[in-house]
Write an enzyme that holds these catalytic residues in place. Sequence first.
Site, short mmCIF file in Angstrom:
data_model
loop_
_atom_site.label_atom_id
_atom_site.label_comp_id
_atom_site.label_asym_id
_atom_site.label_seq_id
_atom_site.Cartn_x
_atom_site.Cartn_y
_atom_site.Cartn_z
N ILE A 85 3.65 -1.08 8.49
CA ILE A 85 4.76 -1.92 8.00
C ILE A 85 5.99 -1.06 7.71
O ILE A 85 7.11 -1.44 8.03
CB ILE A 85 4.30 -2.67 6.73
CG1 ILE A 85 3.20 -3.66 7.10
CG2 ILE A 85 5.46 -3.36 6.04
CD1 ILE A 85 2.33 -4.10 5.93
N GLN A 107 1.21 -13.25 -1.52
CA GLN A 107 -0.10 -13.28 -2.19
C GLN A 107 -0.17 -12.17 -3.23
O GLN A 107 -1.15 -12.07 -3.95
CB GLN A 107 -1.21 -13.07 -1.15
CG GLN A 107 -1.23 -14.14 -0.09
CD GLN A 107 -2.11 -13.75 1.09
OE1 GLN A 107 -3.31 -13.97 1.08
NE2 GLN A 107 -1.51 -13.13 2.09
N CYS A 155 -3.42 -18.26 -21.25
CA CYS A 155 -4.60 -18.69 -22.01
C CYS A 155 -5.35 -19.72 -21.16
O CYS A 155 -4.76 -20.69 -20.68
CB CYS A 155 -4.17 -19.31 -23.34
SG CYS A 155 -5.59 -20.06 -24.21
N SER A 193 -4.60 -9.80 5.70
CA SER A 193 -5.75 -9.94 6.61
C SER A 193 -5.96 -11.40 7.00
O SER A 193 -6.79 -11.69 7.84
CB SER A 193 -7.02 -9.39 5.94
OG SER A 193 -7.32 -10.16 4.79
N THR A 246 0.83 -1.21 0.00
CA THR A 246 0.00 0.00 0.00
C THR A 246 0.87 1.26 0.00
O THR A 246 0.51 2.26 -0.62
CB THR A 246 -0.99 0.04 1.20
OG1 THR A 246 -0.26 -0.15 2.40
CG2 THR A 246 -2.06 -1.02 1.07
N CYS A 249 -5.18 -23.25 -23.58
CA CYS A 249 -3.93 -23.99 -23.84
C CYS A 249 -2.83 -23.63 -22.85
O CYS A 249 -1.75 -24.20 -22.88
CB CYS A 249 -3.46 -23.78 -25.28
SG CYS A 249 -2.76 -22.13 -25.59
N CYS A 273 -6.21 -15.72 -27.43
CA CYS A 273 -4.92 -16.40 -27.56
C CYS A 273 -4.52 -16.50 -29.04
O CYS A 273 -5.31 -16.94 -29.88
CB CYS A 273 -5.04 -17.80 -26.94
SG CYS A 273 -3.55 -18.79 -27.13
N HIS A 322 -0.38 -16.40 -5.72
CA HIS A 322 -1.54 -15.92 -6.48
C HIS A 322 -1.17 -15.42 -7.87
O HIS A 322 -1.94 -14.72 -8.52
CB HIS A 322 -2.29 -14.83 -5.69
CG HIS A 322 -3.02 -15.37 -4.50
ND1 HIS A 322 -3.52 -14.58 -3.49
CD2 HIS A 322 -3.34 -16.64 -4.16
CE1 HIS A 322 -4.12 -15.35 -2.58
NE2 HIS A 322 -4.01 -16.59 -2.96
P1 NAD Z 1 -6.09 -7.79 2.31
O1 NAD Z 1 -6.49 -6.59 1.50
O2 NAD Z 1 -7.12 -8.79 2.65
O3 NAD Z 1 -5.43 -7.31 3.68
C1 NAD Z 1 -4.40 -6.36 3.71
C2 NAD Z 1 -4.13 -6.03 5.18
O4 NAD Z 1 -3.00 -5.17 5.22
C3 NAD Z 1 -5.29 -5.31 5.87
O5 NAD Z 1 -5.65 -6.03 7.03
C4 NAD Z 1 -4.71 -3.92 6.20
O6 NAD Z 1 -5.12 -3.47 7.46
C5 NAD Z 1 -3.23 -4.18 6.20
N1 NAD Z 1 -2.42 -3.02 5.78
C6 NAD Z 1 -2.56 -2.26 4.68
N2 NAD Z 1 -1.58 -1.33 4.61
C7 NAD Z 1 -0.81 -1.49 5.72
C8 NAD Z 1 0.34 -0.84 6.24
N3 NAD Z 1 0.94 0.16 5.57
N4 NAD Z 1 0.85 -1.27 7.42
C9 NAD Z 1 0.27 -2.29 8.12
N5 NAD Z 1 -0.83 -2.95 7.66
C10 NAD Z 1 -1.36 -2.56 6.49
O7 NAD Z 1 -4.84 -8.42 1.57
P2 NAD Z 1 -4.38 -9.95 1.45
O8 NAD Z 1 -4.49 -10.63 2.76
O9 NAD Z 1 -3.10 -9.92 0.73
O10 NAD Z 1 -5.49 -10.59 0.49
C11 NAD Z 1 -5.92 -9.90 -0.66
C12 NAD Z 1 -5.75 -10.65 -1.96
O11 NAD Z 1 -5.73 -9.68 -2.97
C13 NAD Z 1 -4.45 -11.38 -2.08
O12 NAD Z 1 -4.77 -12.63 -2.49
C14 NAD Z 1 -3.65 -10.67 -3.19
O13 NAD Z 1 -3.40 -11.60 -4.22
C15 NAD Z 1 -4.60 -9.69 -3.80
N6 NAD Z 1 -4.09 -8.30 -3.90
C16 NAD Z 1 -2.81 -8.07 -4.27
C17 NAD Z 1 -2.34 -6.78 -4.35
C18 NAD Z 1 -0.91 -6.56 -4.77
O14 NAD Z 1 -0.36 -7.37 -5.52
N7 NAD Z 1 -0.25 -5.49 -4.30
C19 NAD Z 1 -3.16 -5.69 -4.05
C20 NAD Z 1 -4.50 -5.96 -3.69
C21 NAD Z 1 -4.94 -7.29 -3.61
#
Ligand code: NAD
Length: 257
Positions: free
Chosen positions: A242, A105, A133, A200, A30, A136, A158, A125
């Site tokens: 984070i 993820q 595709c 989460s 984020t 195929c 494709c 993920h």
């Molecule tokens: P989620 O959105 O379910 O949870 C993210 C968690 O991170 C939340 O609980 C939030 O409170 C916390 N968070 C956000 N910013 C933060 C920060 N700066 N410091 C501390 N905590 C923070 O995400 P998930 O569990 O990864 O599941 C979502 C699914 O969506 C995954 O499967 C992923 O593949 C996909 N996804 C990926 C991306 C990416 O590639 N960047 C973005 C969105 C969703």
Amino acid sequence: MSSDARFAQVAAWLAEARSVTALTGAGISTDSGIPDFRGPDGLWTRQPEAARLFTLDNYVRDPEVRRRAWLARRDNTALTAEPNSGHHALVSMERAGRLRAIVTQNIDGLHQRAGSDPDRVIEVHGTIFEVACLTCNDRTPMRAALDRVEAGEPDPSCLICGGILKSATISFGQALDPYTLRRAVTAVSESDLLLAVGTSLQVHPVAGLVDVALAGGSRVVIVNAEPTPYDRAVDAVLHERIGDVLPALATAVERPQ
Ligand code: NAD
């Protein structure tokens, strides 16, 4: 326990761990400008109907869903984002010899862009940088497909078999790649500390990796702004940003007190 004492305890555990696996989620990205799904500014939180675009059945059945999905991919910030201090902190931990693997993820490739060894990054993920595709399974770069969208093909198919193309990411209703999942389970099983960052822990089977770690007697630490269903089961939870906590942990691990 005060938050300082909790931090010191986690830093000490990381320093003494034989092998650490990190499990990362959307929250680590984020700060790079990519919204998560379930945080306060998350995509699902703001636009619950957006989930339709990510459901495999809808995608296969409805050309309009595919057209909207291609436009969303074209504008996806993940394609141009830069890694942040959280990604870099994990690179430091790897260089200090602490990190066995990163199970992510995320589909944004930012761990590799930050300098993590690609062989240690397990993308459960998938990745947005490739297209697959659905018939195929041929894989091609996302850039080439987006060039076709921009040249006027709203739903490129494709070039080998004419099948439906989709980003090489796991949609709702789509199974994870069993080989990749096995690699993740092995990494977690062979580590003695699991560090779950920015997830989460609501998406299975990946969240179940915490159960794998706990069942194997590993320590589990969660770094996440909001509570998760596993908070009571694990050894420590740092409800902090984070970008603040991960670089500080990496420094503590490089120079243990
Ligand atoms: P989620 O959105 O379910 O949870 C993210 C968690 O991170 C939340 O609980 C939030 O409170 C916390 N968070 C956000 N910013 C933060 C920060 N700066 N410091 C501390 N905590 C923070 O995400 P998930 O569990 O990864 O599941 C979502 C699914 O969506 C995954 O499967 C992923 O593949 C996909 N996804 C990926 C991306 C990416 O590639 N960047 C973005 C969105 C969703």
